[in-house]
Design a protein around this motif. Structure first.
Motif, PDB file in Angstrom:
ATOM      1  N   TYR A 175       0.823  -1.204   0.000  1.00 41.06           N
ATOM      2  CA  TYR A 175       0.000   0.000   0.000  1.00 41.06           C
ATOM      3  C   TYR A 175       0.866   1.267   0.000  1.00 41.06           C
ATOM      4  N   ALA A 176       1.976   1.245   0.739  1.00 47.12           N
ATOM      5  CA  ALA A 176       2.866   2.414   0.745  1.00 47.12           C
ATOM      6  C   ALA A 176       3.494   2.627  -0.632  1.00 47.12           C
ATOM      7  N   LYS A 177       3.851   1.551  -1.302  1.00 47.66           N
ATOM      8  CA  LYS A 177       4.414   1.658  -2.646  1.00 47.66           C
ATOM      9  C   LYS A 177       3.381   2.203  -3.631  1.00 47.66           C
ATOM     10  N   ASP A 178       2.138   1.785  -3.439  1.00 45.73           N
ATOM     11  CA  ASP A 178       1.067   2.285  -4.308  1.00 45.73           C
ATOM     12  C   ASP A 178       0.839   3.778  -4.094  1.00 45.73           C
ATOM     13  N   GLU A 179       0.861   4.234  -2.837  1.00 49.76           N
ATOM     14  CA  GLU A 179       0.673   5.667  -2.566  1.00 49.76           C
ATOM     15  C   GLU A 179       1.873   6.492  -3.014  1.00 49.76           C
ATOM     16  N   ALA A 180       3.086   5.890  -2.997  1.00 49.97           N
ATOM     17  CA  ALA A 180       4.270   6.636  -3.427  1.00 49.97           C
ATOM     18  C   ALA A 180       4.213   6.984  -4.910  1.00 49.97           C
ATOM     19  N   GLN A 181       3.498   6.212  -5.688  1.00 46.77           N
ATOM     20  CA  GLN A 181       3.387   6.505  -7.110  1.00 46.77           C
ATOM     21  C   GLN A 181       2.398   7.623  -7.413  1.00 46.77           C
ATOM     22  N   GLY A 182       1.635   8.054  -6.432  1.00 44.73           N
ATOM     23  CA  GLY A 182       0.701   9.155  -6.649  1.00 44.73           C
ATOM     24  C   GLY A 182      -0.586   8.957  -5.878  1.00 44.73           C
ATOM     25  N   LEU A 183      -1.068  10.059  -5.271  1.00 46.85           N
ATOM     26  CA  LEU A 183      -2.312  10.013  -4.504  1.00 46.85           C
ATOM     27  C   LEU A 183      -3.498  10.304  -5.412  1.00 46.85           C
ATOM     28  N   HIS A 184      -4.556   9.555  -5.209  1.00 46.46           N
ATOM     29  CA  HIS A 184      -5.795   9.753  -5.962  1.00 46.46           C
ATOM     30  C   HIS A 184      -6.943   9.864  -4.969  1.00 46.46           C
ATOM     31  N   ALA A 185      -8.001  10.528  -5.413  1.00 49.66           N
ATOM     32  CA  ALA A 185      -9.186  10.721  -4.573  1.00 49.66           C
ATOM     33  C   ALA A 185     -10.434  10.514  -5.410  1.00 49.66           C
ATOM     34  N   GLY A 243      -6.282   7.865  -1.487  1.00 48.84           N
ATOM     35  CA  GLY A 243      -5.293   6.810  -1.287  1.00 48.84           C
ATOM     36  C   GLY A 243      -4.603   6.483  -2.599  1.00 48.84           C
ATOM     37  N   GLY A 244      -4.005   5.284  -2.675  1.00 50.11           N
ATOM     38  CA  GLY A 244      -3.314   4.866  -3.875  1.00 50.11           C
ATOM     39  C   GLY A 244      -4.264   4.558  -5.020  1.00 50.11           C
ATOM     40  N   ALA A 245      -3.675   4.465  -6.228  1.00 46.13           N
ATOM     41  CA  ALA A 245      -4.496   4.245  -7.414  1.00 46.13           C
ATOM     42  C   ALA A 245      -5.181   2.883  -7.377  1.00 46.13           C
ATOM     43  N   LYS A 246      -4.456   1.837  -6.944  1.00 47.52           N
ATOM     44  CA  LYS A 246      -5.050   0.500  -6.897  1.00 47.52           C
ATOM     45  C   LYS A 246      -6.161   0.429  -5.853  1.00 47.52           C
ATOM     46  N   SER A 247      -5.946   1.053  -4.712  1.00 45.72           N
ATOM     47  CA  SER A 247      -6.976   1.039  -3.667  1.00 45.72           C
ATOM     48  C   SER A 247      -8.231   1.782  -4.119  1.00 45.72           C
ATOM     49  N   ILE A 248      -8.040   2.923  -4.774  1.00 45.24           N
ATOM     50  CA  ILE A 248      -9.191   3.681  -5.270  1.00 45.24           C
ATOM     51  C   ILE A 248      -9.933   2.882  -6.332  1.00 45.24           C
ATOM     52  N   LYS A 249      -9.210   2.160  -7.164  1.00 44.56           N
ATOM     53  CA  LYS A 249      -9.862   1.344  -8.197  1.00 44.56           C
ATOM     54  C   LYS A 249     -10.717   0.238  -7.584  1.00 44.56           C
ATOM     55  N   LYS A 250     -10.181  -0.440  -6.560  1.00 48.67           N
ATOM     56  CA  LYS A 250     -10.949  -1.497  -5.897  1.00 48.67           C
ATOM     57  C   LYS A 250     -12.157  -0.910  -5.163  1.00 48.67           C
ATOM     58  N   TYR A 251     -11.980   0.235  -4.519  1.00 49.82           N
ATOM     59  CA  TYR A 251     -13.095   0.845  -3.789  1.00 49.82           C
ATOM     60  C   TYR A 251     -14.173   1.344  -4.750  1.00 49.82           C
ATOM     61  N   ARG A 252     -13.779   1.846  -5.902  1.00 50.58           N
ATOM     62  CA  ARG A 252     -14.759   2.268  -6.908  1.00 50.58           C
ATOM     63  C   ARG A 252     -15.575   1.069  -7.409  1.00 50.58           C
ATOM     64  N   GLN A 253     -14.908  -0.061  -7.604  1.00 49.74           N
ATOM     65  CA  GLN A 253     -15.623  -1.271  -8.003  1.00 49.74           C
ATOM     66  C   GLN A 253     -16.619  -1.708  -6.924  1.00 49.74           C
ATOM     67  N   LEU A 254     -16.233  -1.541  -5.680  1.00 43.91           N
ATOM     68  CA  LEU A 254     -17.132  -1.896  -4.576  1.00 43.91           C
ATOM     69  C   LEU A 254     -18.363  -0.994  -4.550  1.00 43.91           C
ATOM     70  N   MET A 255     -18.161   0.319  -4.647  1.00 47.18           N
ATOM     71  CA  MET A 255     -19.261   1.261  -4.496  1.00 47.18           C
ATOM     72  C   MET A 255     -20.219   1.245  -5.681  1.00 47.18           C
ATOM     73  N   LEU A 256     -19.709   1.031  -6.871  1.00 48.29           N
ATOM     74  CA  LEU A 256     -20.548   1.156  -8.065  1.00 48.29           C
ATOM     75  C   LEU A 256     -21.122  -0.171  -8.546  1.00 48.29           C
ATOM     76  N   HIS A 257     -20.509  -1.301  -8.174  1.00 45.14           N
ATOM     77  CA  HIS A 257     -20.955  -2.575  -8.747  1.00 45.14           C
ATOM     78  C   HIS A 257     -21.241  -3.647  -7.686  1.00 45.14           C
ATOM     79  N   ARG A 258     -20.393  -3.771  -6.673  1.00 49.21           N
ATOM     80  CA  ARG A 258     -20.535  -4.904  -5.758  1.00 49.21           C
ATOM     81  C   ARG A 258     -21.662  -4.723  -4.758  1.00 49.21           C
ATOM     82  N   ILE A 259     -21.790  -3.537  -4.188  1.00 47.05           N
ATOM     83  CA  ILE A 259     -22.848  -3.307  -3.198  1.00 47.05           C
ATOM     84  C   ILE A 259     -24.187  -3.137  -3.906  1.00 47.05           C
TER      85      ILE A 259
END
Length: 470
Positions: free
Chosen positions: A298-308, A351-367
């Motif tokens: 997760y720290a490596k993912d955030e080091a590449q750039g923060l997304h919101a 957070g990181g780009a990968k975390s935001i991508k997974k959370y977007r999938q959760l909010m828009l499709h999984r729930i």
């Protein structure tokens, strides 16, 4: 005896023009004289002789046509050159254009009504600001309204003597210490996307190619091991005896005492299996090492750039939905705020780009936002327990307090519940330290909770109403 006037011209050649049509041919010929002087026909004026000089041969017209300023689209009737335009007839006389009575009175009334409406909007906006509330109309006007330009731009203030453009002079610039022979190089600020390092992707192989690569690698390792054993660098491997090859490997021993040999072979098989499981367990990571590994990823993912990202949820009242929204954000190492408002709920995470991508999938499709959670069956021991009694003068009464319980609220229908993403982008730094729920009864409190991202509340509020398309 004199002849009739109509008969006097019978012998003379006719100078009258022939009838122009058959219709005029059978008209009765009108008399050319009148019995009374009042009814006498006035003689027609003599026709003006045609000009013998043509406009094509007019020296003045030729001079105008040969000039570089001649425009054939315009007419020059006064100069002898007649064009195809309607302006060739010369300047036409302009007539008076009278206005309808009351036109300017109506315009004045419209201007005054608009001024009264603007004053009413201003007073409503000021009162709503004092109360901490804003209406939809005022929010829209606030977004459309732009502040007036300043009298002096901030980058010009140092080069003006009295902070006014009227006092500008070259003499002041010559004496100013800000202007020298040195060249100022601004400090370059790295962009957030410069931190993103795109790693070269490895060559993707098919299953057949992967099997061949593994086979060749194991073959090379085995050949190297055999060469070392031949040179005496490594001891030879003990024979790998199994039940299937026991008689072939241990010929004499198996014939002499097969029961003993079989027991020995089974012990060796169990030892080899235990050794294999032990080596796998030693290579496996512990719980702390797994947690540290996830933290590093997760720290490596955030080091590449923060997304919101910001999500607008119409109803966030179901306990299952609340748990999924917050728990998954914590597990993905996201920070932000969950703002609860009577109108809607706004979830802002970073957070990181990968975390935001997974959370977007959760909010828009999984729930499944339109499905309510099943009620949990729980046993309330305190409710089933017998009430405590007190002795009041020989009379047993239940122990207080005797306040009436609050009536349970009716469950809110989730049939029209929705979740949409209203904004997403990159950030320079973290704006929130953790993830929290915030109760925002008013819009002012929601903007205060969001801080620098307070404008997202207006974006979410306008989303779906058509105001965001203006």
């Amino acid at each position: 005896m004199a002849a009739h006037p109509l008969l006097m011209d019978l012998g003379a050649p006719s100078t009258a023009a022939a009838p122009s049509s058959k219709k005029d041919r059978y008209k009765p010929m009108a008399p050319k004289f009148s019995t009374t002087r009042a009814n006498a026909r006035m003689p027609a004026p003599a026709a003006r002789p045609a000009s013998t000089i043509s406009s094509a041969t007019d020296p003045t017209g030729d001079a105008l046509k040969e000039s570089e300023f001649f425009d054939e689209r315009l007419g020059y009737g006064s100069a002898g050159v007649v064009g195809k335009s309607h302006m060739g007839k010369g300047r036409q006389r302009t007539t008076f254009a009278f206005k309808r009575p009351g036109t300017f009175v109506e315009k004045g009334e419209a201007i005054r009504a608009e001024a009264r409406l603007d004053d009413l909007k201003r007073r409503i906006y000021e009162s709503s600001q004092k109360a901490g509330l804003q209406s939809d109309l005022e929010d829209t006007a606030k977004k459309v309204r732009r502040p007036p330009p300043p009298d002096v731009e901030w980058w010009d203030e140092s080069f003006l003597p009295d902070k006014d453009y009227e006092t500008y002079s070259t003499e002041f610039l010559d004496r100013s210490p800000l202007i020298t022979h040195l060249v100022q190089h601004p400090i370059s600020i790295p962009a957030p996307q410069d931190k993103i390092q795109v790693e070269a992707k490895p060559l993707f192989l098919t299953k057949k190619e992967l099997k061949k690569k593994r086979r060749l690698r194991r073959q090379a390792d085995m050949q190297d091991k055999r060469d070392r054993q031949k040179m005496g660098l490594l001891p030879p491997d003990p024979p790998k005896v199994k039940i299937s090859n026991m008689m072939r490997v241990l010929t004499q021993e198996a014939i002499a005492d097969p029961t003993k040999v079989e027991a020995q072979v089974r012990r060796e098989m169990v030892a080899r299996e235990r050794k294999h499981l032990k080596e796998n367990a030693e290579r496996a990571l512990t719980a702390d090492e797994k947690r540290d590994k996830r933290e590093l990823e997760y720290a490596k993912d955030e080091a590449q750039g923060l997304h919101a990202a910001a999500f607008k949820v119409r109803y966030l009242s179901d306990p299952s939905h609340k748990f999924k929204v917050k728990k998954n954000a914590i597990d993905l190492h996201l920070t932000g705020r969950i703002c609860h408002n009577p109108k809607f709920c706004l979830v802002v995470v970073e957070g990181g780009a990968k975390s935001i991508k997974k959370y977007r999938q959760l909010m828009l499709h999984r729930i499944r936002w339109t499905e309510e959670a099943a009620p949990r069956a729980h046993h309330d021991a305190e409710a089933d327990a017998a009430p405590k009694l007190e002795d009041h003068g020989g009379i047993l009464r239940p122990v207080g307090p005797f306040t009436a319980p609050d009536e349970p609220e009716a469950p809110q229908s989730l049939a029209d519940n929705t979740c949409v993403e209203v904004w997403g982008g990159a950030e320079r730094e973290h704006l929130f330290a953790d993830l929290r729920n915030a109760n925002c009864p008013s819009e002012a409190s929601a903007r205060e909770v969001l801080g620098k991202l307070g404008y997202l509340w207006d974006v979410a509020k306008a989303h779906g109403t058509g105001e965001d398309e203006v």
